[in-house]
Scaffold this motif. Structure first.
Motif, PDB file in Angstrom:
ATOM      1  N   GLU A  34      -1.944  -0.255 -37.433  1.00  0.00           N
ATOM      2  CA  GLU A  34      -2.837   0.868 -37.151  1.00  0.00           C
ATOM      3  C   GLU A  34      -4.306   0.446 -37.131  1.00  0.00           C
ATOM      4  O   GLU A  34      -5.155   1.181 -36.642  1.00  0.00           O
ATOM      5  CB  GLU A  34      -2.630   1.976 -38.187  1.00  0.00           C
ATOM      6  N   GLU A  35      -4.596  -0.720 -37.670  1.00  0.00           N
ATOM      7  CA  GLU A  35      -5.937  -1.280 -37.621  1.00  0.00           C
ATOM      8  C   GLU A  35      -5.843  -2.799 -37.707  1.00  0.00           C
ATOM      9  O   GLU A  35      -4.813  -3.336 -38.115  1.00  0.00           O
ATOM     10  CB  GLU A  35      -6.813  -0.738 -38.749  1.00  0.00           C
ATOM     11  N   SER A  62     -10.570  -0.243 -36.473  1.00  0.00           N
ATOM     12  CA  SER A  62      -9.472   0.609 -36.025  1.00  0.00           C
ATOM     13  C   SER A  62      -9.029   0.218 -34.618  1.00  0.00           C
ATOM     14  O   SER A  62      -9.779  -0.441 -33.879  1.00  0.00           O
ATOM     15  CB  SER A  62      -9.901   2.075 -36.036  1.00  0.00           C
TER      16      SER A  62
END
Length: 316
Positions: free
Chosen positions: A16-17, A99
């Motif tokens: 997710e990041e 991100s």
């Protein structure tokens, strides 16, 4: 068999990041690197900013060549500003998280500005070709309207494709490690972290490299082949020297930009090297922009005279 697949699915973590590792292998040099990159960034802003100011204020430099140079310097500032401020923040704060959305935005702007720079270099080569090979038609061909259209074309030509390319890259799932061993979000290290078969995505990257990097480079090469052929036919040694002088600065910038870019992007995934790619990525995001003002100003008498005039006005 079924149990193994379930365990594999359970252990699969979707990223997710990312964590931009950057120069984390040099923990004792973070402060030193911050100072170095800060000085470089300030020099890029001041040097290219000076070119923009001079080419817009000095009446003797209101020609297509300097118009393109001013636009090229503006792209250099934007191109570097996409990556260097984030690098400086990571070095200063020691927070390397980014991100997926921020990474995608950085990559998209980086690609668009890189392609714009590539096309502007081709436009500048064409300008030199017309000036040297067709001097009588130069005012007609390189009129203001044509120059503006060429600059706008350099900006917008690759935008739709590159936005689509960025979307395609981030449509691929990233799983397992989220450590991006690079100084910014770039295509090769991202593809290294992608799951599954990425051969199709790599093919599209090579096609984009051909359309937006190799094709402009071939146009530059063709322009200079014709320029060289025209120069060698001139009987006057002085005329040859002047013609070579007006082209040499542009050629140096072309070699710096394309040399590092081709090495970084036109390598297969199997031969990909994190350390090598870091070096060459720094080369084409820092070295070319920081040397661009010096290459053009120190080798151009008209530009040096314009700087002298501006300096005298500021002192008075």
């Amino acid at each position: 068999m079924e149990y193994t697949e379930k365990v594999a699915d359970k252990n699969l973590s979707i990223v997710e990041e990312f964590i931009l590792l950057g120069f984390s292998e040099l923990p004792n040099f973070q402060g030193f690197l911050f100072v170095i990159f800060l000085v470089i960034y300030i020099n890029i802003l001041l040097g290219n900013g000076l070119i923009i100011v001079i080419t817009n204020m000095e009446p003797t430099l209101q020609t297509p060549m300097y118009y393109f140079l001013g636009n090229f310097s503006f792209v250099e500032i934007c191109y570097t500003s996409v990556t260097l401020p984030r690098m400086l923040m990571n070095l200063w704060r020691q927070e390397r998280n980014i991100s997926l959305l921020s990474c995608a935005i950085q990559l998209c702007f980086f690609l668009i500005l890189g392609v714009t720079e590539s096309f502007l270099l081709a436009v500048m080569a064409y300008d030199r070709y017309v000036a040297i090979c067709k001097p009588l038609y130069y005012p007609l061909i390189m009129n203001h309207k044509m120059c503006v259209q060429m600059v706008i074309g350099s900006w917008v030509t690759g935008m739709p494709v590159l936005i689509g390319q960025t979307y395609q890259v981030f449509s691929v799932p990233f799983c397992g490690s989220n450590k991006l061993n690079h100084v910014f979000c770039d295509m090769p290290p991202l593809m290294k972290l992608a799951c599954g078969d990425t051969s199709g995505d790599e093919l599209f990257i090579y096609i984009d490299c051909f359309l937006f990097a190799l094709l402009p480079f071939l146009l530059i090469l063709l322009s200079y082949i014709r320029i060289l052929n025209t120069i060698l036919k001139r009987p006057s040694t002085t005329g040859r020297s002047k013609a070579f002088s007006t082209c040499s600065s542009h050629l140096i910038v072309v070699c710096l930009f394309y040399g590092s870019g081709f090495i970084a992007y036109l390598q297969s995934k199997s031969s990909y090297s994190d350390k090598t790619d870091k070096i060459f990525s720094l080369f084409y995001i820092i070295v070319t922009p920081v040397f661009n003002p010096m290459i053009y100003s120190l080798r151009n008498k008209d530009f040096i005279e314009a700087v002298r005039k501006l300096f005298c006005k500021c002192v008075e």
